[in-house]
Design an enzyme around this catalytic site. Structure first.
Site, mmCIF file in Angstrom:
data_model
loop_
_atom_site.group_PDB
_atom_site.id
_atom_site.type_symbol
_atom_site.label_atom_id
_atom_site.label_comp_id
_atom_site.label_asym_id
_atom_site.label_seq_id
_atom_site.Cartn_x
_atom_site.Cartn_y
_atom_site.Cartn_z
ATOM 1 C CE LYS A 61 -2.075 -1.223 3.880
ATOM 2 N NZ LYS A 61 -1.362 -2.499 4.128
ATOM 3 N NE ARG B 52 -5.081 -1.498 9.585
ATOM 4 C CZ ARG B 52 -3.973 -1.021 9.022
ATOM 5 N NH1 ARG B 52 -3.937 0.167 8.495
ATOM 6 N NH2 ARG B 52 -2.904 -1.769 8.992
ATOM 7 N NE ARG C 112 7.627 -2.398 6.433
ATOM 8 C CZ ARG C 112 6.317 -2.542 6.408
ATOM 9 N NH1 ARG C 112 5.598 -1.963 5.472
ATOM 10 N NH2 ARG C 112 5.717 -3.272 7.317
ATOM 11 N NE ARG D 72 5.624 -0.472 10.114
ATOM 12 C CZ ARG D 72 4.560 -0.564 9.323
ATOM 13 N NH1 ARG D 72 4.563 0.046 8.152
ATOM 14 N NH2 ARG D 72 3.521 -1.262 9.688
ATOM 15 N NE ARG E 58 1.800 -5.103 10.872
ATOM 16 C CZ ARG E 58 2.958 -4.976 10.221
ATOM 17 N NH1 ARG E 58 4.091 -5.399 10.773
ATOM 18 N NH2 ARG E 58 2.980 -4.426 9.023
HETATM 19 P P1 AP5 Z 1 4.811 -1.574 1.910
HETATM 20 O O1 AP5 Z 1 4.514 -0.722 0.721
HETATM 21 O O2 AP5 Z 1 5.468 -0.958 3.085
HETATM 22 O O3 AP5 Z 1 3.492 -2.387 2.358
HETATM 23 P P2 AP5 Z 1 2.186 -1.903 3.132
HETATM 24 O O4 AP5 Z 1 1.008 -2.537 2.490
HETATM 25 O O5 AP5 Z 1 2.193 -0.426 3.269
HETATM 26 O O6 AP5 Z 1 2.456 -2.646 4.497
HETATM 27 P P3 AP5 Z 1 2.320 -2.125 5.989
HETATM 28 O O7 AP5 Z 1 3.083 -3.108 6.817
HETATM 29 O O8 AP5 Z 1 2.694 -0.688 6.112
HETATM 30 O O9 AP5 Z 1 0.803 -2.306 6.214
HETATM 31 P P4 AP5 Z 1 0.035 -2.291 7.541
HETATM 32 O O10 AP5 Z 1 -1.349 -2.191 7.082
HETATM 33 O O11 AP5 Z 1 0.360 -3.433 8.434
HETATM 34 O O12 AP5 Z 1 0.657 -1.011 8.310
HETATM 35 P P5 AP5 Z 1 0.085 0.438 8.659
HETATM 36 O O13 AP5 Z 1 1.246 1.336 8.757
HETATM 37 O O14 AP5 Z 1 -1.031 0.815 7.768
HETATM 38 O O15 AP5 Z 1 5.705 -2.792 1.386
HETATM 39 C C1 AP5 Z 1 6.255 -3.738 2.297
HETATM 40 C C2 AP5 Z 1 7.679 -4.108 1.842
HETATM 41 O O16 AP5 Z 1 7.616 -4.731 0.573
HETATM 42 C C3 AP5 Z 1 8.644 -2.916 1.662
HETATM 43 O O17 AP5 Z 1 9.924 -3.332 2.023
HETATM 44 C C4 AP5 Z 1 8.574 -2.604 0.161
HETATM 45 O O18 AP5 Z 1 9.788 -2.033 -0.292
HETATM 46 C C5 AP5 Z 1 8.353 -3.996 -0.411
HETATM 47 N N1 AP5 Z 1 7.500 -4.008 -1.618
HETATM 48 C C6 AP5 Z 1 6.308 -3.376 -1.776
HETATM 49 N N2 AP5 Z 1 5.794 -3.639 -2.995
HETATM 50 C C7 AP5 Z 1 6.680 -4.473 -3.600
HETATM 51 C C8 AP5 Z 1 6.721 -5.118 -4.871
HETATM 52 N N3 AP5 Z 1 5.739 -4.945 -5.771
HETATM 53 N N4 AP5 Z 1 7.774 -5.912 -5.155
HETATM 54 C C9 AP5 Z 1 8.776 -6.088 -4.262
HETATM 55 N N5 AP5 Z 1 8.816 -5.514 -3.034
HETATM 56 C C10 AP5 Z 1 7.772 -4.715 -2.714
HETATM 57 O O19 AP5 Z 1 -0.519 0.195 10.098
HETATM 58 C C11 AP5 Z 1 0.294 -0.129 11.180
HETATM 59 C C12 AP5 Z 1 -0.528 -0.201 12.456
HETATM 60 O O20 AP5 Z 1 -1.135 1.076 12.702
HETATM 61 C C13 AP5 Z 1 -1.702 -1.184 12.467
HETATM 62 O O21 AP5 Z 1 -1.270 -2.497 12.812
HETATM 63 C C14 AP5 Z 1 -2.588 -0.560 13.518
HETATM 64 O O22 AP5 Z 1 -2.118 -0.842 14.814
HETATM 65 C C15 AP5 Z 1 -2.428 0.927 13.270
HETATM 66 N N6 AP5 Z 1 -3.412 1.511 12.342
HETATM 67 C C16 AP5 Z 1 -3.130 2.209 11.206
HETATM 68 N N7 AP5 Z 1 -4.255 2.592 10.596
HETATM 69 C C17 AP5 Z 1 -5.284 2.137 11.355
HETATM 70 C C18 AP5 Z 1 -6.697 2.194 11.229
HETATM 71 N N8 AP5 Z 1 -7.297 2.818 10.190
HETATM 72 N N9 AP5 Z 1 -7.448 1.594 12.190
HETATM 73 C C19 AP5 Z 1 -6.885 0.971 13.246
HETATM 74 N N10 AP5 Z 1 -5.543 0.870 13.419
HETATM 75 C C20 AP5 Z 1 -4.748 1.450 12.483
HETATM 76 MG MG MG Z 2 2.395 0.911 4.907
#
Ligand code: AP5
Ligand code: MG
Length: 217
Positions: free
Chosen positions: A15, A90, A129, A160, A171
């Protein structure tokens, strides 16, 4: 046309990576609730203390805290701008509250992009990552020549806290239980575009653009 997107997908689906490309392409704002919470934790803001224990362990932050953030900091920002939400909504209650906010502003979503990636690949992406603490650039160790240094500003890259194995497991389970039902919610509203999220970032981006094209016509 102003673009209003939600990027949906499991942890590690890409994402954040795709949001950066979409932001550049469409000139719309990339808003990651996860990044906003991480920033609050780093700056030792009151919000950071409220969310730390949930985030570090891999649980969702309660809907009430998320919607307070959206109401207090994001409603004004999205009023006159295109946006790409990454990681919000979410849960179904968040999606319902968001839909009411948009309706009040006479806005509607352009599409919800669901990045589909199988679990083994999600775990490989997350475990490799690295994030730059200064410019927030995202990397994977496989594509870095120097695995510890940001090629943009030479800061030491970080992992992270919630990318630790236990938190990743939580997660992924949390996603399946609390977030996956949103797919049906948006499918019923005819907004869901399911995109194969495997392959290189550029290949995934090209798939997203080609699926978005008919939405604009
Ligand atoms: P990356 O692009 O970082 O993936 P992502 O989908 O953003 O993964 P996240 O881990 O950030 O998602 P998440 O939903 O767990 O975290 P969030 O910060 O939203 O890619 C991952 C890796 O792969 C990177 O190394 C990248 O370089 C590589 N990559 C990407 N695409 C690639 C490709 N095509 N080919 C090769 N490599 C690739 O949330 C974190 C926490 O915040 C949650 O657990 C929760 O506690 C809280 N939170 C956030 N929002 C809410 C909400 N709305 N409600 C409740 N809690 C929330
Ligand atoms: Mg992310």
């Amino acid at each position: 046309m102003v673009i209003r997107l939600v990027l949906f997908g499991a942890p590690g689906a890409g994402k954040g990576t795709q949001a950066v490309l979409l932001e550049k392409h469409f000139g719309a704002l990339h808003i990651s609730t996860g990044d906003l919470f991480r920033k609050a934790m780093k700056e030792k803001a009151a919000l950071g203390d409220q969310v730390r224990s949930y985030m570090d362990a891999g649980y969702l932050v309660p809907d009430e805290i998320v919607m307070n953030l959206v109401h207090q900091e994001l409603v004004d920002v999205i009023k006159d701008n295109g946006f790409i939400f990454d990681g919000f909504p979410r849960t179904v209650p968040q999606a319902e509250a968001f839909s009411q906010i948009l309706a009040k502003m006479n806005q509607s979503l352009t599409a919800v992009i669901s990045l589909e990636v199988e679990q083994g690949l999600l775990v490989r992406r997350i475990s490799g990552r690295r994030v730059c603490p200064k410019c927030a650039a995202l990397y994977h160790v496989d594509t870095l020549i120097n695995k510890e240094i940001c090629p943009i500003d030479h800061s030491t890259l970080e992992q992270r806290k919630d990318d630790a194995e236990d938190a990743v497991e939580t997660r992924l389970k949390t996603f399946a239980l609390q977030t996956l039902p949103l797919k049906e919610y948006y499918q019923e509203k005819n907004l869901l575009l399911q995109i194969d999220g495997s392959g290189s970032p550029d290949a995934v981006f090209a798939r997203i653009l080609s699926r978005l094209q008919p939405v604009f016509n």
